[in-house]
Design an enzyme around this catalytic site. Structure first.
Site, short mmCIF file in Angstrom:
data_model
loop_
_atom_site.label_atom_id
_atom_site.label_comp_id
_atom_site.label_asym_id
_atom_site.label_seq_id
_atom_site.Cartn_x
_atom_site.Cartn_y
_atom_site.Cartn_z
N ASP A 147 16.32 -12.44 -3.95
CA ASP A 147 15.36 -13.53 -4.08
C ASP A 147 16.12 -14.84 -3.95
O ASP A 147 16.56 -15.42 -4.94
CB ASP A 147 14.62 -13.47 -5.41
CG ASP A 147 13.38 -14.36 -5.42
OD1 ASP A 147 13.48 -15.51 -4.93
OD2 ASP A 147 12.32 -13.92 -5.91
N ARG A 209 1.96 -8.84 0.35
CA ARG A 209 1.05 -9.34 1.40
C ARG A 209 1.34 -8.58 2.69
O ARG A 209 2.49 -8.31 3.04
CB ARG A 209 1.25 -10.84 1.64
CG ARG A 209 0.74 -11.72 0.48
CD ARG A 209 -0.79 -11.70 0.41
NE ARG A 209 -1.32 -12.63 -0.57
CZ ARG A 209 -1.62 -12.33 -1.83
NH1 ARG A 209 -1.39 -11.09 -2.26
NH2 ARG A 209 -2.13 -13.23 -2.65
N ASP A 233 0.14 -0.84 0.38
CA ASP A 233 -1.05 -1.23 -0.36
C ASP A 233 -1.70 -2.44 0.30
O ASP A 233 -2.87 -2.73 0.05
CB ASP A 233 -0.68 -1.56 -1.82
CG ASP A 233 -1.89 -2.04 -2.62
OD1 ASP A 233 -2.87 -1.27 -2.70
OD2 ASP A 233 -1.86 -3.16 -3.14
N GLU A 238 -6.15 -7.82 6.87
CA GLU A 238 -7.14 -7.31 5.91
C GLU A 238 -8.43 -8.12 6.04
O GLU A 238 -8.37 -9.33 6.28
CB GLU A 238 -6.60 -7.45 4.48
CG GLU A 238 -5.49 -6.50 4.13
CD GLU A 238 -5.04 -6.67 2.67
OE1 GLU A 238 -5.80 -7.26 1.85
OE2 GLU A 238 -3.92 -6.22 2.33
N HIS A 255 -5.18 -2.56 -1.06
CA HIS A 255 -4.80 -3.77 -1.81
C HIS A 255 -5.28 -3.67 -3.26
O HIS A 255 -5.92 -4.58 -3.79
CB HIS A 255 -5.35 -5.02 -1.14
CG HIS A 255 -4.61 -6.27 -1.50
ND1 HIS A 255 -4.54 -7.36 -0.68
CD2 HIS A 255 -3.90 -6.61 -2.62
CE1 HIS A 255 -3.83 -8.32 -1.26
NE2 HIS A 255 -3.43 -7.88 -2.44
N GLY A 258 -2.52 -4.02 -7.99
CA GLY A 258 -2.69 -4.77 -9.23
C GLY A 258 -4.02 -4.55 -9.91
O GLY A 258 -4.35 -5.25 -10.88
N TYR A 259 -4.79 -3.57 -9.44
CA TYR A 259 -6.17 -3.41 -9.89
C TYR A 259 -6.35 -2.48 -11.09
O TYR A 259 -7.32 -1.74 -11.17
CB TYR A 259 -7.03 -2.89 -8.73
CG TYR A 259 -7.74 -3.99 -7.96
CD1 TYR A 259 -7.12 -5.21 -7.74
CD2 TYR A 259 -9.01 -3.81 -7.44
CE1 TYR A 259 -7.74 -6.21 -7.03
CE2 TYR A 259 -9.65 -4.80 -6.73
CZ TYR A 259 -9.01 -6.01 -6.53
OH TYR A 259 -9.64 -7.00 -5.83
#
EC number: 1.1.1.290
Length: 376
Positions: A147, A209, A233, A238, A255, A258-259
């Site tokens: 990073d 993303r 994912d 999209e 996607h 995180g759901y």
């Protein structure tokens, strides 16, 4: 006060119902006419909040996005209009971390190639990347971080270059925001050249993303390099993934990394807290009261003797194979991608499951993974 909220945002009525009249809308198809008399706008990542959307509104008091990212929000425009804004950083980090960890366990099981002993590289060491590292380190996996922005900011953790990470890691998990410009842009970060640089038998996961990977290049790459296993994912363009890519992906989801119910509740709750602050009122509701109990609240284990046993425990909470199977059946249907996201209400986090130990083996490390009530 009129509160306009994305229809897929959970617990809005429970949290905001006392504050005004709630109208739910399709966030992907939201129009300026629908927004014109709203006092509060609550969105997710599918809604572009900009001058065009808000052109007919002159009374907006607050915009909230129940997401980590803000690339769908024109922050400068909101600031110029003195409209308070809040997102929900970290709300679904635990969910994404556990999703990536479970996906790695599923790959290990499917291809008889244990995760234990592999080196995992995490590209993007923010909230979600850190959550992935937490799971892996609890399981005793060596993790390398890349990073450059955090490294330059003085983050005290150890970082490596992307080239070093690709060279040394057996697994690469992507957790960066999308940026199209600058020295460290992430748009097509994994383009044709970078994909070709992957070492043999690498596992590549993308939970951030879709455009971080050039999907067209990925198709061409997978046609030549089946040794590299891919979990997606997120998808370029999209909600319309390239149909020809799907057969080359080992695990496909719409996607929803995180759901988790916890993650979605946490995102809405953070916006509730922020709006209460903006309005100068007390946030007197508690997030824990929103969540239903897991179908099995407690499981007893004697020991976690191998990786398969750990995966079986994880499947008590979330079985990735179900979403992969559903994705392959439905993604080509009209609005199938969004339909799967809208109806994704079964996913829980490890914390929903209490683990008791009936044996003498130390399984306390499961608490570091996130399971609740771990007892020796």
């Amino acid at each position: 006060m009129k509160i306009l909220a994305d229809e897929n945002m959970p617990y809005v009525q429970q949290l905001f119902g006392d504050l005004g009249t709630i109208e739910t809308v399709n966030g992907r198809e939201l129009t300026p006419e629908q927004v014109n008399d709203a006092d509060v706008l609550l969105v997710r990542s599918v809604t572009k909040v900009n001058q065009a959307l808000l052109a007919q509104n002159n009374q907006l008091k607050f915009v909230g996005s129940a997401t980590i990212g803000t690339d769908h929000i024109d922050l400068d425009y909101l600031a110029s209009c003195n409209i308070p804004f809040s997102n929900a950083p970290g709300c679904n980090a635990t969910a994404v971390g556990e999703f990536a960890f479970i996906a790695m366990l599923e790959l290990a099981q499917r291809y008889n190639s244990p995760l234990k002993g592999k080196v995992v590289g995490i590209v993007g060491a923010g909230n979600t990347g850190t959550a992935v590292a937490k799971c892996l380190e609890a399981y005793g996996i060596e993790v390398l971080l890349n990073d450059p922005l955090l490294e330059e900011s003085g983050d005290p953790r150890d970082f490596v270059s992307l080239e070093t990470l690709i060279e040394k890691c057996d697994v690469i998990s992507l957790h960066v925001p999308i940026t199209k410009n600058g020295e460290h842009k992430t748009w097509y970060l994994f383009d044709e050249d970078r994909l070709n640089s992957l070492t043999e038998n690498t596992w590549l996961l993308n939970c951030c993303r879709g455009e971080v990977i050039d999907n067209r290049a990925l198709i061409n790459f997978k046609q030549r390099r089946d040794d590299v296993k891919v979990v997606l994912d997120v998808w370029e363009a999209e909600p319309n993934p390239m149909p020809e890519l799907v057969p080359y992906v080992e695990f496909c989801t719409p996607h929803i990394a995180g759901y988790s119910l916890e993650g979605k509740a946490r995102g809405t709750y953070m916006l509730y807290q922020k709006l209460a602050e903006v309005l100068g009122i007390e946030a007197d509701k508690q997030m824990e009261s929103l969540l239903p109990p897991l179908w099995s609240e407690r499981v007893l284990v004697q020991e976690i003797s191998d990786e398969r046993a750990l995966l079986q425990l994880a499947r008590f909470v979330y079985d990735l194979r179900d979403d992969d199977e559903l994705f392959r059946k439905m993604f080509l249907n009209n609005q199938g991608f969004d339909h799967m996201r809208k109806n994704h209400t079964h996913r829980r986090e490890f914390s929903a499951l209490k683990v008791g130990n009936t044996g003498q083996t130390n399984v306390n490390w499961l608490s570091n993974l996130g399971f609740s009530g771990v007892e020796l």
